[in-house]
Design a protein around this motif. Structure first.
Motif, PDB file in Angstrom:
ATOM      1  N   GLY A 195       5.771 131.410  30.880  1.00  0.00           N
ATOM      2  CA  GLY A 195       5.867 130.497  31.996  1.00  0.00           C
ATOM      3  C   GLY A 195       7.234 129.857  32.201  1.00  0.00           C
ATOM      4  O   GLY A 195       7.382 128.956  33.015  1.00  0.00           O
ATOM      5  N   ILE A 196       8.232 130.304  31.461  1.00  0.00           N
ATOM      6  CA  ILE A 196       9.565 129.730  31.638  1.00  0.00           C
ATOM      7  C   ILE A 196      10.289 130.541  32.725  1.00  0.00           C
ATOM      8  O   ILE A 196      10.498 131.740  32.584  1.00  0.00           O
ATOM      9  CB  ILE A 196      10.362 129.778  30.320  1.00  0.00           C
ATOM     10  CG1 ILE A 196       9.602 129.038  29.226  1.00  0.00           C
ATOM     11  CG2 ILE A 196      11.746 129.182  30.507  1.00  0.00           C
ATOM     12  CD1 ILE A 196      10.160 129.274  27.848  1.00  0.00           C
ATOM     13  N   THR A 197      10.659 129.857  33.806  1.00  0.00           N
ATOM     14  CA  THR A 197      11.269 130.569  34.939  1.00  0.00           C
ATOM     15  C   THR A 197      12.580 131.238  34.533  1.00  0.00           C
ATOM     16  O   THR A 197      12.903 132.320  35.013  1.00  0.00           O
ATOM     17  CB  THR A 197      11.573 129.586  36.085  1.00  0.00           C
ATOM     18  OG1 THR A 197      10.907 128.377  35.825  1.00  0.00           O
ATOM     19  CG2 THR A 197      11.180 130.165  37.406  1.00  0.00           C
ATOM     20  N   ASP A 198      13.331 130.578  33.656  1.00  0.00           N
ATOM     21  CA  ASP A 198      14.635 131.128  33.278  1.00  0.00           C
ATOM     22  C   ASP A 198      14.502 132.475  32.580  1.00  0.00           C
ATOM     23  O   ASP A 198      15.445 133.261  32.556  1.00  0.00           O
ATOM     24  CB  ASP A 198      15.372 130.157  32.348  1.00  0.00           C
ATOM     25  CG  ASP A 198      15.945 128.996  33.120  1.00  0.00           C
ATOM     26  OD1 ASP A 198      16.703 129.248  34.067  1.00  0.00           O
ATOM     27  OD2 ASP A 198      15.638 127.845  32.783  1.00  0.00           O
ATOM     28  N   LEU A 199      13.323 132.738  31.988  1.00  0.00           N
ATOM     29  CA  LEU A 199      13.145 133.992  31.259  1.00  0.00           C
ATOM     30  C   LEU A 199      12.705 135.138  32.161  1.00  0.00           C
ATOM     31  O   LEU A 199      12.677 136.285  31.742  1.00  0.00           O
ATOM     32  CB  LEU A 199      12.115 133.811  30.139  1.00  0.00           C
ATOM     33  CG  LEU A 199      12.621 133.133  28.863  1.00  0.00           C
ATOM     34  CD1 LEU A 199      11.483 132.969  27.876  1.00  0.00           C
ATOM     35  CD2 LEU A 199      13.745 133.918  28.224  1.00  0.00           C
ATOM     36  N   LEU A 200      12.366 134.816  33.431  1.00  0.00           N
ATOM     37  CA  LEU A 200      11.876 135.878  34.318  1.00  0.00           C
ATOM     38  C   LEU A 200      12.915 136.981  34.488  1.00  0.00           C
ATOM     39  O   LEU A 200      12.588 138.150  34.599  1.00  0.00           O
ATOM     40  CB  LEU A 200      11.524 135.294  35.690  1.00  0.00           C
ATOM     41  CG  LEU A 200      10.205 134.536  35.772  1.00  0.00           C
ATOM     42  CD1 LEU A 200      10.000 133.981  37.165  1.00  0.00           C
ATOM     43  CD2 LEU A 200       9.049 135.450  35.398  1.00  0.00           C
ATOM     44  N   GLY A 201      14.172 136.597  34.526  1.00  0.00           N
ATOM     45  CA  GLY A 201      15.239 137.586  34.701  1.00  0.00           C
ATOM     46  C   GLY A 201      15.560 138.325  33.417  1.00  0.00           C
ATOM     47  O   GLY A 201      16.448 139.169  33.401  1.00  0.00           O
ATOM     48  N   GLY A 202      14.881 137.984  32.335  1.00  0.00           N
ATOM     49  CA  GLY A 202      15.158 138.646  31.066  1.00  0.00           C
ATOM     50  C   GLY A 202      16.268 137.944  30.306  1.00  0.00           C
ATOM     51  O   GLY A 202      16.893 137.004  30.794  1.00  0.00           O
ATOM     52  N   VAL A 203      16.496 138.397  29.073  1.00  0.00           N
ATOM     53  CA  VAL A 203      17.553 137.830  28.238  1.00  0.00           C
ATOM     54  C   VAL A 203      18.812 138.659  28.476  1.00  0.00           C
ATOM     55  O   VAL A 203      18.843 139.850  28.223  1.00  0.00           O
ATOM     56  CB  VAL A 203      17.149 137.876  26.750  1.00  0.00           C
ATOM     57  CG1 VAL A 203      18.312 137.463  25.873  1.00  0.00           C
ATOM     58  CG2 VAL A 203      15.962 136.980  26.512  1.00  0.00           C
ATOM     59  N   GLU A 204      19.829 138.010  29.005  1.00  0.00           N
ATOM     60  CA  GLU A 204      21.095 138.717  29.244  1.00  0.00           C
ATOM     61  C   GLU A 204      21.718 139.090  27.906  1.00  0.00           C
ATOM     62  O   GLU A 204      21.720 138.288  26.968  1.00  0.00           O
ATOM     63  CB  GLU A 204      22.067 137.802  30.001  1.00  0.00           C
ATOM     64  CG  GLU A 204      21.698 137.569  31.439  1.00  0.00           C
ATOM     65  CD  GLU A 204      21.924 138.819  32.283  1.00  0.00           C
ATOM     66  OE1 GLU A 204      22.861 139.572  31.970  1.00  0.00           O
ATOM     67  OE2 GLU A 204      21.148 139.032  33.223  1.00  0.00           O
ATOM     68  N   PRO A 205      22.238 140.316  27.773  1.00  0.00           N
ATOM     69  CA  PRO A 205      22.830 140.695  26.485  1.00  0.00           C
ATOM     70  C   PRO A 205      24.045 139.844  26.088  1.00  0.00           C
ATOM     71  O   PRO A 205      24.206 139.542  24.914  1.00  0.00           O
ATOM     72  CB  PRO A 205      23.270 142.149  26.705  1.00  0.00           C
ATOM     73  CG  PRO A 205      22.490 142.631  27.861  1.00  0.00           C
ATOM     74  CD  PRO A 205      22.189 141.446  28.711  1.00  0.00           C
ATOM     75  N   ILE A 206      24.851 139.421  27.064  1.00  0.00           N
ATOM     76  CA  ILE A 206      26.102 138.748  26.690  1.00  0.00           C
ATOM     77  C   ILE A 206      25.869 137.436  25.929  1.00  0.00           C
ATOM     78  O   ILE A 206      26.418 137.256  24.838  1.00  0.00           O
ATOM     79  CB  ILE A 206      27.011 138.522  27.922  1.00  0.00           C
ATOM     80  CG1 ILE A 206      27.392 139.864  28.549  1.00  0.00           C
ATOM     81  CG2 ILE A 206      28.261 137.719  27.562  1.00  0.00           C
ATOM     82  CD1 ILE A 206      28.281 140.733  27.724  1.00  0.00           C
ATOM     83  N   PRO A 207      25.028 136.499  26.451  1.00  0.00           N
ATOM     84  CA  PRO A 207      24.792 135.292  25.652  1.00  0.00           C
ATOM     85  C   PRO A 207      24.206 135.621  24.278  1.00  0.00           C
ATOM     86  O   PRO A 207      24.570 134.981  23.279  1.00  0.00           O
ATOM     87  CB  PRO A 207      23.794 134.498  26.491  1.00  0.00           C
ATOM     88  CG  PRO A 207      23.933 135.000  27.864  1.00  0.00           C
ATOM     89  CD  PRO A 207      24.352 136.423  27.761  1.00  0.00           C
ATOM     90  N   ALA A 208      23.334 136.622  24.228  1.00  0.00           N
ATOM     91  CA  ALA A 208      22.758 136.983  22.933  1.00  0.00           C
ATOM     92  C   ALA A 208      23.852 137.459  21.984  1.00  0.00           C
ATOM     93  O   ALA A 208      23.891 137.074  20.807  1.00  0.00           O
ATOM     94  CB  ALA A 208      21.706 138.077  23.120  1.00  0.00           C
ATOM     95  N   LEU A 209      24.786 138.272  22.502  1.00  0.00           N
ATOM     96  CA  LEU A 209      25.870 138.778  21.666  1.00  0.00           C
ATOM     97  C   LEU A 209      26.784 137.649  21.204  1.00  0.00           C
ATOM     98  O   LEU A 209      27.196 137.608  20.043  1.00  0.00           O
ATOM     99  CB  LEU A 209      26.700 139.794  22.456  1.00  0.00           C
ATOM    100  CG  LEU A 209      26.043 141.144  22.646  1.00  0.00           C
ATOM    101  CD1 LEU A 209      26.740 141.921  23.735  1.00  0.00           C
ATOM    102  CD2 LEU A 209      26.130 141.906  21.348  1.00  0.00           C
ATOM    103  N   VAL A 210      27.116 136.749  22.127  1.00  0.00           N
ATOM    104  CA  VAL A 210      27.982 135.628  21.753  1.00  0.00           C
ATOM    105  C   VAL A 210      27.306 134.815  20.654  1.00  0.00           C
ATOM    106  O   VAL A 210      27.937 134.420  19.672  1.00  0.00           O
ATOM    107  CB  VAL A 210      28.314 134.754  22.983  1.00  0.00           C
ATOM    108  CG1 VAL A 210      29.023 133.480  22.567  1.00  0.00           C
ATOM    109  CG2 VAL A 210      29.171 135.520  23.964  1.00  0.00           C
ATOM    110  N   GLY A 211      26.007 134.591  20.800  1.00  0.00           N
ATOM    111  CA  GLY A 211      25.291 133.829  19.784  1.00  0.00           C
ATOM    112  C   GLY A 211      25.302 134.541  18.447  1.00  0.00           C
ATOM    113  O   GLY A 211      25.657 133.967  17.419  1.00  0.00           O
ATOM    114  N   VAL A 212      24.954 135.815  18.466  1.00  0.00           N
ATOM    115  CA  VAL A 212      24.793 136.554  17.216  1.00  0.00           C
ATOM    116  C   VAL A 212      26.141 136.750  16.507  1.00  0.00           C
ATOM    117  O   VAL A 212      26.220 136.668  15.284  1.00  0.00           O
ATOM    118  CB  VAL A 212      24.124 137.918  17.500  1.00  0.00           C
ATOM    119  CG1 VAL A 212      24.277 138.840  16.325  1.00  0.00           C
ATOM    120  CG2 VAL A 212      22.662 137.712  17.802  1.00  0.00           C
TER     121      VAL A 212
END
Lengths: 502, 165
Positions: A195-212
C-alpha cells in the motif's frame, strides 16, 4: 562507411565537454580510488547524478575514466600502507607492501600503473573484437536464449563470489525479490507494495546501489579504527624499469590480460575477482613461487594486468544484452538506458559511431592514466593525509543528494538508508552484495523473458531446451548451478586428497 | 553485527515463505496460465531452500576458505578487537539515521542547514575535533549546494537559508 563512422566517433570524443568530463572524472577516480574504504564501484555510483546533465557520450566517458583510474589508484595505499584502496587491489596488497619495505616502492607503484594501463588497453581490444562478433549472433536470440543468458549471468555471479555459494544464491534471490516490487510485471498489478504509493514504481536500482556500496562503506568506516597516516616520502622515477619487467614477464602479463578479460565478461565478476584469480594463478605457475609474498613483482604484474583488463571486457555483456559484467557496469547500464543508448545487439549496427566513440574513450582513458597516475603517486602522501572524519560525512550528504537527484524524490533517500543497512548486515554475514545488486538490476529482464517464454510455449518447458543455442546455454547454466554441490560432495568424501590438491 | 548462520538462514526461510504466500495471492491474468505470481513463487521457493541449507550450515566450508585467504592478506589486525563496547557498535546506526533525518528535515529547514547538521554530527562521530568539524559543516553543504543546484540543476529545497545563486 566504417571510415565515416570512425571520423564521427572522433568528433564525438573530441568535443570539449567530453574531454573536460574525462579529465575531471579521471582526477575524481584517482582520488576516490586511493582513499581506503572508497571503492571504484562507489565512485561510479556517486557519479550517476552528475551524468544526468551530460551528453550521452560524456556521461559514459565519466564512468569509463573514473572506474579505470580508481582501480589503478587503489594500488597506491595498498603499496604504501598495506591497506587496499579498492577491493580489486586486496589480492596483491601484501606483495606490493613487501616491495615498499624492500625500498622498491617506485617499482611496485610503477608496475601497478604501467600494467594497469596496458591491461586496460588489452581489455579494450577484446571489447572491440568480441562485441560486434557476438552482436551478429545475438540478433537471432529469442526470449528463450535471453532467459538462459540472464539466468547464466546470475549463476556466474554466485559461482565466483568469494563466499558460500548458497549464501550467494540467497543474495541473488533477494535481489530478484526486490526487483519484483512495483507494478512493472506481466499482470500490471501492484506487487509487494504494502500500500505504499512510492513503491508502485518499483525500487530504482541507483538508490539501492548507492546504499549498498556507499552508505554501507560509511557505516563500516564508523565502526572501524582510522587507518594510520601515510608517511611522506620522495619517489624516484616511477616508470624506470617497467620495460625490463614487461620484457621479463610478458608471458604473465598476457595471461593476466586473458584471465581478466574472461572474468570481466562473466556477469557479476569484476576486477577484484580477476585480481584474486590472476595472483593465485601467477603463484601456481611461477618458476619461483617461494619468492611470492616477499616483494616479488611477478604476481603484481599479472594481477595488475588482470584487474584493469576485466573493466573493459565487463562492458561486453552490458552493451550486448544489458547483463552487467561487474558491479560498475551494473551502474553503467542504468546510465545507458537513461541516455537512450539502450543495450542490445542493434547498438552496434545503428549507433556504431557511439560504440567507436566508447572504444576511443577507453583507449584515451588508459593512456591518460600514465601521466595522471604519476602525478597522483607523487601527490598521494598529501591526499591520503585528508582525515576520514572530513571525507565520510561529505560522502554521506552526497549519497542523499545523489539519490534525491535520480528522481527528485525524497523516497529515494529512504531507500538509500535502508539498502545501506541491508548491505552492511549482508556483507558482515558473508552474503555477497554484488550478487544481490545483479539480481536487482536484472530482475525485470529475467522475469519478462521467463514469463514471455512460458506464454509462448503454452506453459511447456520443452522449448527452453529445444533451440540449439538455448540448449547450450541451458547446459552451461545447469552446470554452474550444480558445480558447487559437486565440489562440496567431492570435498566431503575425500578430505585428505583435496587438501593436497589445492 | 555478526549473526549466526542459523539466524540468517531462518530469516531467509521466513522471507521465502512470506514471498511464496504473497505471490500465490496475486490476481492472475484472465485467460493466461502464467501471470504475475509465477516469478515471486519461484523466488520464494528458492529462498526457502537456500534458507534451510544455510541454517543447516551447508556450504560454510567455502566461506572459511575465502576468509582464510583474506586473513592472510589483511593480517589479524581486522579481527583483533572483538569485544567493542556496545555504544561504539551502535554508531553504525548513525549514517542511516542521518539519512532519515535528511528526509525529515530537508523540506522543512532547507538543504544547507540539514546538510550542515548531518556533516557536523557525522564528523564528530568519526572523531573530528571541533575546529575541523565546525568549518566543514559550514562550508561543505554550501559547496555541495553550488555544485548540485547551480551546475547540475537538482532542485534542492531552499528552506530557511536560501543561497544567493
Amino acid at each position: 562507411m566504417i571510415m565515416n563512422e570512425l571520423i564521427e566517433a572522433f568528433r564525438l570524443v573530441l568535443a570539449p565537454d567530453v574531454l573536460i568530463a574525462i579529465l575531471l572524472s579521471s582526477i575524481y577516480g584517482l582520488v576516490i580510488g586511493s582513499l581506503p574504504g572508497l571503492s571504484a564501484t562507489m565512485a561510479t555510483a556517486l557519479l550517476v547524478p552528475v551524468t544526468f546533465y551530460l551528453s550521452p557520450i560524456a556521461a559514459v566517458a565519466t564512468i569509463i575514466a573514473a572506474s579505470a583510474m580508481a582501480i589503478f589508484s587503489g594500488d597506491i595505499p595498498g603499496c604504501l600502507l598495506r591497506i587496499p584502496g579498492t577491493p580489486a587491489s586486496a589480492a596483491y596488497t601484501d606483495e606490493a607492501y613487501a616491495m615498499t619495505r624492500n625500498g622498491q616502492a617506485e617499482v611496485a607503484l610503477g608496475a601497478g600503473l604501467w600494467f594497469s594501463a596496458l591491461g586496460g588497453i588489452a581489455g579494450t581490444i577484446s571489447l572491440v573484437v568480441m562485441a560486434p562478433a557476438l552482436a551478429e549472433l545475438a540478433l537471432n536470440f529469442s526470449t528463450f536464449e535471453y532467459f538462459w543468458l540472464a539466468f547464466l549471468g546470475l549463476m556466474c555471479a554466485t559461482l565466483v563470489a568469494r563466499s558460500s555459494p548458497i549464501k550467494a544464491i540467497a543474495s541473488m534471490l533477494l535481489g530478484l525479490l526486490v526487483a519484483c516490487i512495483g507494478m512493472e510485471n506481466p499482470g500490471g498489478v501492484p506487487r509487494f507494495t504494502f500500500g505504499i504509493t512510492d513503491l508502485l514504481g518499483g525500487v530504482e536500482p541507483i538508490p539501492a546501489l548507492v546504499g549498498v556500496f556507499a552508505v554501507s562503506e560509511v557505516i563500516r568506516a564508523i565502526v572501524s579504527p582510522e587507518p594510520p597516516p601515510l608517511p611522506s616520502r620522495r619517489f624516484g622515477s616511477i616508470l624506470a624499469g617497467q620495460l625490463t619487467l614487461t620484457r621479463k614477464y610478458w608471458r604473465q602479463m598476457t595471461r593476466g590480460n586473458i584471465v581478466g578479460i574472461i572474468i570481466g565478461v562473466l556477469p557479476g565478476a569484476g576486477a577484484d575477482m580477476a585480481a584474486w584469480v590472476s595472483y593465485a594463478m601467477s603463484k601456481r605457475f611461477s618458476k619461483e613461487p617461494k619468492k611470492f609474498g616477499t616483494g616479488h613483482p611477478e604476481g603484481l604484474v599479472e594481477a595488475g594486468a588482470s584487474n584493469n583488463a576485466s573493466l573493459a571486457s565487463g562492458w561486453v555483456p552490458a552493451l550486448l544484452f544489458g547483463i552487467p559484467g561487474d558491479t560498475i557496469t551494473a551502474i553503467a547500464i542504468g546510465v545507458l538506458y537513461m541516455k537512450g543508448l539502450n543495450p542490445g545487439p542493434t547498438l552496434f549496427t545503428e549507433r556504431a559511431s557511439s560504440m567507436y566513440a566508447l572504444y576511443i574513450i577507453f583507449i584515451l582513458a588508459n593512456i591518460l592514466m600514465i601521466p595522471l597516475g604519476i602525478v597522483m603517486i607523487r601527490a598521494a602522501s598529501s591526499i591520503l593525509r585528508a582525515p576520514r572524519a572530513t571525507i565520510m560525512p561529505v560522502i554521506l550528504v552526497c549519497c542523499a543528494v545523489g539519490a534525491f537527484a535520480t528522481g527528485n524524490n525524497l523516497f529515494a533517500v529512504i531507500l538509500v538508508a535502508a539498502f545501506g543497512v541491508i548491505g552492511y548486515v549482508m556483507e558482515n554475514n558473508g552474503y555477497p552484495v554484488a550478487a544481490m545488486v545483479l539480481g536487482i538490476v536484472m530482475g525485470t529482464m529475467v522475469e519478462q523473458s521467463f514469463v514471455t517464454s512460458l506464454i509462448k510455449s503454452d506453459g511447456s518447458l520443452l522449448p527452453f531446451f529445444d533451440r540449439p543455442v538455448s540448449a547450450v546455454l541451458a547446459a552451461m547454466t545447469i552446470t554452474a548451478l550444480l558445480w558447487p554441490a559437486f565440489f562440496w560432495l567431492l570435498k566431503r568424501f575425500r578430505p585428505r586428497q583435496q587438501r593436497q590438491a589445492w | 553485527m555478526r549473526l549466526s548462520d542459523r539466524i540468517t538462514g531462518s530469516v531467509i526461510t521466513t522471507l521465502g515463505v512470506l514471498t511464496t504466500y504473497g505471490g500465490s495471492r496475486l490476481p492472475p491474468v484472465p485467460g493466461q496460465d502464467v501471470g504475475p505470481s509465477a516469478f515471486p513463487m519461484v523466488i520464494g521457493v528458492g529462498l526457502i531452500i537456500c534458507g534451510v541449507l544455510i541454517a543447516l550450515g551447508i556450504g560454510h566450508s567455502f566461506e572459511e576458505e575465502a576468509e582464510a585467504d583474506l586473513a592472510a592478506i589483511e593480517g589479524p589486525t581486522q579481527r583483533a578487537q572483538p569485544a567493542d563496547p556496545l555504544t561504539y557498535r551502535l554508531r553504525a546506526l548513525l549514517p542511516p539515521g542521518l539519512l532519515l533525518f535528511y528526509v525529515y528535515a530537508a523540506d522543512r529547514i532547507g538543504f544547507v542547514p540539514t546538510g550542515a547538521l548531518m556533516i557536523f554530527a557525522a564528523a564528530l562521530a568519526f572523531g573530528a575535533k571541533l575546529r575541523v568539524a565546525l568549518p566543514l559543516a559550514v562550508l561543505a553543504p554550501i559547496a555541495i549546494h553550488l555544485i548540485f543546484y547551480k551546475l547540475l540543476r537538482v532542485p534542492l529545497p531552499p528552506g530557511l537559508l536560501p543561497m544567493p545563486w
